[in-house]
Design a protein around this motif. Structure first.
Motif, PDB file in Angstrom:
ATOM      1  N   GLY A 151       0.739  -1.226   0.147  1.00  0.00           N
ATOM      2  CA  GLY A 151       0.357  -0.060   0.312  1.00  0.00           C
ATOM      3  C   GLY A 151       0.983   0.552  -0.007  1.00  0.00           C
ATOM      4  N   ALA A 152       1.568   1.185   0.843  1.00  0.00           N
ATOM      5  CA  ALA A 152       2.885   2.516   0.860  1.00  0.00           C
ATOM      6  C   ALA A 152       3.232   2.577  -0.497  1.00  0.00           C
ATOM      7  N   GLY A 172      -6.958   4.917  -3.495  1.00  0.00           N
ATOM      8  CA  GLY A 172      -6.657   4.356  -2.279  1.00  0.00           C
ATOM      9  C   GLY A 172      -7.073   2.632  -2.743  1.00  0.00           C
ATOM     10  N   ILE A 173      -8.607   3.133  -3.400  1.00  0.00           N
ATOM     11  CA  ILE A 173      -9.142   2.198  -3.712  1.00  0.00           C
ATOM     12  C   ILE A 173      -8.451   0.873  -4.596  1.00  0.00           C
ATOM     13  N   VAL A 174      -7.859   1.827  -5.334  1.00  0.00           N
ATOM     14  CA  VAL A 174      -8.134   0.949  -6.489  1.00  0.00           C
ATOM     15  C   VAL A 174      -6.335  -0.077  -6.205  1.00  0.00           C
ATOM     16  N   PHE A 175      -6.152   0.779  -5.737  1.00  0.00           N
ATOM     17  CA  PHE A 175      -4.047  -0.062  -4.649  1.00  0.00           C
ATOM     18  C   PHE A 175      -4.498  -1.016  -3.549  1.00  0.00           C
ATOM     19  N   GLY A 176      -5.528  -0.698  -3.594  1.00  0.00           N
ATOM     20  CA  GLY A 176      -6.230  -1.990  -2.327  1.00  0.00           C
ATOM     21  C   GLY A 176      -7.258  -2.790  -3.658  1.00  0.00           C
ATOM     22  N   ILE A 220      -6.213  -4.082  -6.545  1.00  0.00           N
ATOM     23  CA  ILE A 220      -4.493  -4.376  -6.836  1.00  0.00           C
ATOM     24  C   ILE A 220      -4.560  -5.649  -6.086  1.00  0.00           C
ATOM     25  N   TYR A 221      -4.023  -5.153  -4.805  1.00  0.00           N
ATOM     26  CA  TYR A 221      -3.615  -5.706  -3.784  1.00  0.00           C
ATOM     27  C   TYR A 221      -4.373  -6.625  -3.779  1.00  0.00           C
ATOM     28  N   VAL A 235      -0.639 -14.415  -6.605  1.00  0.00           N
ATOM     29  CA  VAL A 235       0.175 -13.588  -8.118  1.00  0.00           C
ATOM     30  C   VAL A 235       1.626 -12.765  -6.830  1.00  0.00           C
ATOM     31  N   LEU A 236       0.812 -12.596  -5.370  1.00  0.00           N
ATOM     32  CA  LEU A 236       1.371 -11.443  -4.315  1.00  0.00           C
ATOM     33  C   LEU A 236       1.502 -12.371  -3.095  1.00  0.00           C
ATOM     34  N   ARG A 237       2.709 -12.737  -2.293  1.00  0.00           N
ATOM     35  CA  ARG A 237       3.229 -13.266  -2.093  1.00  0.00           C
ATOM     36  C   ARG A 237       3.945 -13.170  -1.207  1.00  0.00           C
ATOM     37  N   THR A 238       5.339 -13.306  -0.119  1.00  0.00           N
ATOM     38  CA  THR A 238       5.987 -12.897   1.005  1.00  0.00           C
ATOM     39  C   THR A 238       6.779 -13.266   0.537  1.00  0.00           C
TER      40      THR A 238
END
Length: 173
Positions: free
Chosen positions: A50-51, A124-128, A130-131, A139-142
């Motif tokens: 997010g940041a 902020g909603i768009v990035f949320g 996507i996340y 696709v996004l994992r630690t």
């Protein structure tokens, strides 16, 4: 290096909107942290995503990244609302709405209380979104090295786990 981090502590001018935003960040961030209390690195990844997406995205679009704390709250509320879809949420004891409508309520709140088009809230909603999409589709994992570091025998990781363990009982549902 401290500038991009402290920008997320700025919720805007002191007033009703400021107090509400601070409350929303506290409430929704703590709930999301509780969801990830067994794997805190997933919470760290969400916050980092997010940041970074806000700082980089706003810079690339030539937008002023003012009041990033307020925009971070919109990101957090969106992610929270996706994890709690269908839940009835009471808004200030005035009316109920479903969780998935909450980010859009905040968008309207910005427009009505601050009198400006909520472009940064929308981002902020768009990035949320996507996340959430990347996180739920794996696709996004630690990264494994972060997980291995956290679970390893490094003295800093061990100390972090011990400190986190003392507060994690508060997170168990």
């Amino acid at each position: 290096i401290w500038r991009p981090l402290t920008a997320f502590l700025n919720f805007g001018p002191l007033g009703l909107g400021y107090l509400m935003t601070a409350h929303f960040v506290w409430t929704y961030m703590s709930t999301l942290e509780r969801l990830n209390h067994n794997a805190p690195y997933d919470f760290w990844l969400m916050m980092l995503f997010g940041a970074v997406s806000m700082v980089v995205g706003y810079s690339l679009m030539g937008l002023s990244p003012r009041f990033l704390g307020h925009n971070l709250s919109t990101f957090l509320v969106y992610v929270w609302s996706r994890y709690h879809e269908g839940l009835e949420v009471n808004m200030f004891e005035l009316f109920n709405t479903r969780a998935e409508m909450l980010p859009w309520f905040f968008l309207a709140q910005t427009f009505l209380l601050e009198g400006e088009v909520p472009v940064l809230d929308f981002l902020g909603i768009v990035f949320g979104h996507i996340y959430h999409h990347y996180a739920t589709t794996n696709v996004l994992r630690t990264p494994k090295f972060v997980i291995q570091w956290y679970n390893g025998e490094n003295k800093y990781a061990r100390k972090l786990r011990e400190q986190y363990k003392t507060i994690s009982s508060d997170f168990e549902m």
